[in-house]
Scaffold this motif. Structure first.
Motif, PDB file in Angstrom:
ATOM      1  N   LEU A 146      36.781  38.542  32.395  1.00 18.97           N
ATOM      2  CA  LEU A 146      35.657  39.112  31.922  1.00 18.97           C
ATOM      3  C   LEU A 146      34.679  39.337  33.212  1.00 18.97           C
ATOM      4  CD1 LEU A 146      33.900  40.263  29.433  1.00 18.97           C
ATOM      5  CD2 LEU A 146      32.875  38.060  29.398  1.00 18.97           C
ATOM      6  N   ARG A 147      34.713  38.330  33.938  1.00 15.31           N
ATOM      7  CA  ARG A 147      33.797  38.357  35.143  1.00 15.31           C
ATOM      8  C   ARG A 147      34.425  39.393  36.020  1.00 15.31           C
ATOM      9  NH1 ARG A 147      34.402  33.322  39.666  1.00 15.31           N
ATOM     10  NH2 ARG A 147      33.050  34.278  41.301  1.00 15.31           N
ATOM     11  N   ALA A 148      35.661  39.554  36.325  1.00 10.18           N
ATOM     12  CA  ALA A 148      36.002  40.794  37.283  1.00 10.18           C
ATOM     13  C   ALA A 148      35.858  42.232  36.504  1.00 10.18           C
ATOM     14  CB  ALA A 148      37.583  40.574  37.286  1.00 10.18           C
ATOM     15  N   PHE A 149      35.809  42.366  35.204  1.00  8.79           N
ATOM     16  CA  PHE A 149      35.294  43.452  34.703  1.00  8.79           C
ATOM     17  C   PHE A 149      33.888  43.786  34.905  1.00  8.79           C
ATOM     18  CE2 PHE A 149      33.397  45.610  30.697  1.00  8.79           C
ATOM     19  CZ  PHE A 149      34.163  46.885  30.875  1.00  8.79           C
ATOM     20  N   ALA A 150      33.154  42.642  34.725  1.00  7.42           N
ATOM     21  CA  ALA A 150      31.511  42.708  35.085  1.00  7.42           C
ATOM     22  C   ALA A 150      31.274  43.517  36.376  1.00  7.42           C
ATOM     23  CB  ALA A 150      30.904  41.626  34.703  1.00  7.42           C
ATOM     24  N   GLU A 151      32.212  42.780  37.599  1.00  7.27           N
ATOM     25  CA  GLU A 151      31.873  43.190  38.628  1.00  7.27           C
ATOM     26  C   GLU A 151      32.424  44.629  39.017  1.00  7.27           C
ATOM     27  OE1 GLU A 151      33.419  40.061  41.175  1.00  7.27           O
ATOM     28  OE2 GLU A 151      32.016  38.753  40.438  1.00  7.27           O
ATOM     29  N   SER A 152      33.619  45.082  38.292  1.00  9.71           N
ATOM     30  CA  SER A 152      34.203  46.328  38.603  1.00  9.71           C
ATOM     31  C   SER A 152      32.981  47.276  38.022  1.00  9.71           C
ATOM     32  CB  SER A 152      35.413  46.444  37.651  1.00  9.71           C
ATOM     33  OG  SER A 152      36.402  45.593  38.343  1.00  9.71           O
ATOM     34  N   LEU A 153      32.454  46.907  36.675  1.00  8.27           N
ATOM     35  CA  LEU A 153      31.508  47.901  36.125  1.00  8.27           C
ATOM     36  C   LEU A 153      30.382  48.177  37.162  1.00  8.27           C
ATOM     37  CD1 LEU A 153      30.471  49.510  33.646  1.00  8.27           C
ATOM     38  CD2 LEU A 153      29.578  47.246  32.866  1.00  8.27           C
ATOM     39  N   ARG A 154      29.769  47.000  37.804  1.00  9.48           N
ATOM     40  CA  ARG A 154      28.775  47.095  38.616  1.00  9.48           C
ATOM     41  C   ARG A 154      29.072  48.128  39.819  1.00  9.48           C
ATOM     42  NH1 ARG A 154      28.469  42.374  40.242  1.00  9.48           N
ATOM     43  NH2 ARG A 154      27.062  41.692  38.514  1.00  9.48           N
ATOM     44  N   ALA A 155      30.512  48.004  40.219  1.00 10.83           N
ATOM     45  CA  ALA A 155      30.688  48.802  41.500  1.00 10.83           C
ATOM     46  C   ALA A 155      30.887  50.240  40.971  1.00 10.83           C
ATOM     47  CB  ALA A 155      32.073  48.058  42.090  1.00 10.83           C
ATOM     48  N   ASP A 156      31.285  50.566  39.840  1.00 14.43           N
ATOM     49  CA  ASP A 156      31.839  51.785  39.486  1.00 14.43           C
ATOM     50  C   ASP A 156      30.655  52.583  38.799  1.00 14.43           C
ATOM     51  OD1 ASP A 156      34.282  51.340  40.378  1.00 14.43           O
ATOM     52  OD2 ASP A 156      34.979  51.025  38.585  1.00 14.43           O
ATOM     53  N   GLU A 157      29.731  51.929  38.442  1.00 13.81           N
ATOM     54  CA  GLU A 157      28.548  52.512  37.705  1.00 13.81           C
ATOM     55  C   GLU A 157      27.040  51.896  38.091  1.00 13.81           C
ATOM     56  OE1 GLU A 157      28.565  54.719  35.090  1.00 13.81           O
ATOM     57  OE2 GLU A 157      30.781  54.565  34.922  1.00 13.81           O
ATOM     58  N   PRO A 158      26.710  52.555  39.420  1.00 13.44           N
ATOM     59  CA  PRO A 158      25.659  52.059  40.346  1.00 13.44           C
ATOM     60  C   PRO A 158      24.311  52.471  39.533  1.00 13.44           C
ATOM     61  CG  PRO A 158      26.567  54.088  41.120  1.00 13.44           C
ATOM     62  CD  PRO A 158      27.668  53.631  40.071  1.00 13.44           C
ATOM     63  N   THR A 159      24.401  53.152  38.494  1.00 14.43           N
ATOM     64  CA  THR A 159      22.920  53.399  37.804  1.00 14.43           C
ATOM     65  C   THR A 159      22.659  52.407  36.922  1.00 14.43           C
ATOM     66  OG1 THR A 159      23.968  55.012  35.949  1.00 14.43           O
ATOM     67  CG2 THR A 159      23.271  56.018  38.064  1.00 14.43           C
ATOM     68  N   LEU A 160      23.791  51.574  36.537  1.00 12.86           N
ATOM     69  CA  LEU A 160      23.484  50.632  35.523  1.00 12.86           C
ATOM     70  C   LEU A 160      23.252  49.138  36.131  1.00 12.86           C
ATOM     71  CD1 LEU A 160      26.416  50.919  33.256  1.00 12.86           C
ATOM     72  CD2 LEU A 160      24.250  52.170  33.092  1.00 12.86           C
ATOM     73  N   ARG A 161      22.235  48.323  35.613  1.00 14.18           N
ATOM     74  CA  ARG A 161      22.168  47.029  36.068  1.00 14.18           C
ATOM     75  C   ARG A 161      23.296  46.033  35.328  1.00 14.18           C
ATOM     76  NH1 ARG A 161      15.985  45.285  36.564  1.00 14.18           N
ATOM     77  NH2 ARG A 161      15.999  45.469  34.203  1.00 14.18           N
ATOM     78  N   VAL A 162      24.114  45.533  35.961  1.00 12.34           N
ATOM     79  CA  VAL A 162      25.170  44.639  35.471  1.00 12.34           C
ATOM     80  C   VAL A 162      25.013  43.066  35.721  1.00 12.34           C
ATOM     81  CG1 VAL A 162      27.577  44.006  35.285  1.00 12.34           C
ATOM     82  CG2 VAL A 162      26.643  46.601  35.389  1.00 12.34           C
ATOM     83  N   SER A 163      24.545  42.232  34.825  1.00 12.88           N
ATOM     84  CA  SER A 163      24.274  40.950  35.103  1.00 12.88           C
ATOM     85  C   SER A 163      25.477  40.021  34.333  1.00 12.88           C
ATOM     86  CB  SER A 163      23.037  40.457  34.676  1.00 12.88           C
ATOM     87  OG  SER A 163      22.050  41.300  35.401  1.00 12.88           O
ATOM     88  N   THR A 164      25.828  38.985  34.872  1.00  8.37           N
ATOM     89  CA  THR A 164      26.637  37.616  34.179  1.00  8.37           C
ATOM     90  C   THR A 164      25.944  36.567  34.253  1.00  8.37           C
ATOM     91  OG1 THR A 164      28.778  38.911  34.956  1.00  8.37           O
ATOM     92  CG2 THR A 164      28.817  36.642  34.259  1.00  8.37           C
ATOM     93  N   VAL A 165      25.799  35.880  33.203  1.00  5.39           N
ATOM     94  CA  VAL A 165      25.229  34.521  32.762  1.00  5.39           C
ATOM     95  C   VAL A 165      26.304  33.589  32.797  1.00  5.39           C
ATOM     96  CG1 VAL A 165      23.532  33.154  31.639  1.00  5.39           C
ATOM     97  CG2 VAL A 165      23.028  35.488  31.933  1.00  5.39           C
TER      98      VAL A 165
END
Length: 223
Positions: A146-165
């Motif tokens: 899930l951590r890897a998916f979040a970081e991939s999402l952040r890299a691929d969708e720069p208009t979104l803010r992606v945060s992991t707690v």
């Protein structure tokens, strides 16, 4: 008000996150239909959003009604306590299906709505997503994924803010099951309160628009 969809909202941390976001957001409370989910919805005057994370077709159909979504909080998850040698392939499949594949499927289905709002995705991960925990083999693996998916999402969708707690151990039903597996007495004071983690999530979500919180790590304070 902006809209926030919270998965796993029927109890525990998900319900606490709903309470923390209710003053600033219109809520959509996602989860399997249940009396618990209905009770949380009635408390906040919010609609429920029936969700089965193992059913990709129903996820896609449900998402079609949302044209825009400001915040998606991934809080739903499962854990099967057990060391590697005690685990089974069925437990691994079930854990990954909900904790990873379900989160991916829901994010993909809601991506057009999130893009339209230039929105934010918050992943509730775990300390086990940074350092594997003994007795939580499949759960730890799912949280690393899930951590890897979040970081991939952040890299691929720069208009979104992606945060992991990454919270430490929280006083929830899941924690009671893990403590029972460990053969220890349950003491809620040893763990984070759901409300504490929920407030941190709310702080992340309400970060001013020029800021982008990538990761937050929180642990219980030693007694």
């Amino acid at each position: 008000m902006p809209t926030a969809l919270i998965t796993g909202a029927s109890r525990g941390l998900g319900a606490a996150i709903a309470a923390a976001l209710a003053p600033t957001h219109t809520l959509l409370l996602a989860g399997r239909p249940s009396a618990d989910l209905d009770a949380v919805a009635e408390r906040f005057g919010a609609p429920t959003w029936p969700l089965e994370l193992t059913d990709a077709d129903s996820i896609e159909a449900s998402a079609e009604v949302l044209a825009e979504l400001d915040v998606l909080v991934h809080c739903a998850g499962v854990a099967y306590p057990g060391r590697v040698a005690e685990s089974t392939p069925e437990e691994w499949r079930a854990t990954l299906e909900v904790n990873v594949v379900g989160a991916v499927a829901l994010t993909l289905a809601l991506l057009p709505a999130l893009r339209a709002a230039r929105g934010q995705v918050v992943f509730i991960n775990s300390g086990s997503g940074r350092n594997p925990s003994p007795g939580l083999a499949s759960y730890s693996a799912s949280k690393f994924a899930l951590r890897a998916f979040a970081e991939s999402l952040r890299a691929d969708e720069p208009t979104l803010r992606v945060s992991t707690v990454y919270p430490g151990r929280i006083d929830t039903d899941m924690q009671r099951d893990l403590t029972a597996y460990e053969g220890r007495d349950y003491d809620p004071a040893r763990f984070l309160k759901p409300e504490t983690v929920a407030q941190i999530v709310a702080d992340v979500v309400t970060t001013p628009p020029d800021g982008d919180v990538h990761e937050v790590v929180v642990r219980p304070r030693p007694r």
